[in-house]
Design an enzyme around this catalytic site. Sequence first.
Site, PDB file in Angstrom:
ATOM      1  N   LYS A   1       0.836  -1.200   0.000  1.00 34.96           N
ATOM      2  CA  LYS A   1       0.000   0.000   0.000  1.00 34.96           C
ATOM      3  C   LYS A   1       0.872   1.252   0.000  1.00 34.96           C
ATOM      4  CE  LYS A   1      -0.377   0.304   5.039  1.00 34.96           C
ATOM      5  NZ  LYS A   1      -1.278   0.469   6.186  1.00 34.96           N
TER       6      LYS A   1
ATOM      7  N   TYR B   1      16.151  31.003   3.087  1.00 38.33           N
ATOM      8  CA  TYR B   1      15.096  31.857   3.605  1.00 38.33           C
ATOM      9  C   TYR B   1      15.343  32.253   5.055  1.00 38.33           C
ATOM     10  CZ  TYR B   1      11.953  31.093  -0.382  1.00 38.33           C
ATOM     11  OH  TYR B   1      11.372  31.069  -1.635  1.00 38.33           O
TER      12      TYR B   1
END
Length: 393
Positions: A34, A279
């Site tokens: 999955k 940043y």
Amino acid sequence: MRPAWAEISLDRLIQNYRLLSAAAGESGLIAVVKANAYGHGTLACAHALANAGAAWLGVTNAEEAIAVRATCPGARILVMSGLWEHEAEGAIEHRLTPVVWEPAHLEWLDAATREKQCATQSVAVHLEIDTGMARQGVRLADLPSFLERMQAAKALSLEGVMTHFHSPELLDGEATAAQMARLDAAMEIISARGFRPTVIHAGNSATVLANDGARSIGELAAKYGASAMLRPGLSLYGYPPRVSGEGASTEANELQPVLAWKTRVVSLRTIEAGESAGYNATFRAGRPSRLALLPVGYADGMNRLLSNRGEVLVRGQRAPIVGRISMDLTIVDVTDIPAVEMGDEVVLIGKQGTEQISAYDFADLAGTIPYEVLCNISARVRRVTLNASEDDV
């Protein structure tokens, strides 16, 4: 193509599956693929596992299952998170085995069999019992009424009964024993109503890798004339769960990571002492520094919490991440690694020379688990499958 990719060793995946099969003893395995095979690529991994002898594959939903069916026509496919209303028709058409616990699941499947005029066809389902997870599953108090509804749905066949352990990593804990007792109580009710499931399954990677981990499940299954199965996921991909207590099997030490995540240096620059990078200027150089730019960021799965904390491998050495990881880019300091050039291969997860960085290393720094690290490697990181002759991960 953008120089960011994940190499998937199918040979290691198959080797891990065989190790887990040996550890499980007489119990069978449901190989869990999955969530894009925990980030490794569902279709390639499912196909390789099926060819290696995996009779059962576990997926999340019908959409995943239908895709797997196309590449694994002979496999049994367990839809582990149940069905939604309009998925029942697809489950029948593609020979899927849904997990059920809501009365609505039975109603949708029963209606779909009538609509397809196949009411005489038996649709196998696996019933999940809530033994303490409080997530999916029928609670013991509601089980008798659920079974009555199941008996009314003539086209449905109760092939399997399952549960989900909430603390299987606690090898010497009492929680799993208590859940097993509740599963046994559920089986008593199920048997008393005339159902004879042929499969009982529970447990994940930790259960498989615990010495005698499969024993209690096997004993319970034998008590009711059923076969036992376990559902390994993370360990298939080379990461044994961290367990607490004595009793881990030696197979855990032999598992090999299946995935290596790589990129390349796409730009280089030198900044002076006191200059910032990234940043909000969270990094300022304490000396003249050579910085390498990598074309991966949090949109690729590089957790932003690794900013100014994580490391990557360049030319066989560790290079620290500096500044904030941005959406598409990450900066690393290569001042102490001589002769780094544009195009140099960089390892984010995997081995280079004698150094290695694992999904556990990323997870520890980010305060999470390796499951999330692997699953978060995004679709824009292309997966490249390797065979044994090419495998240098």
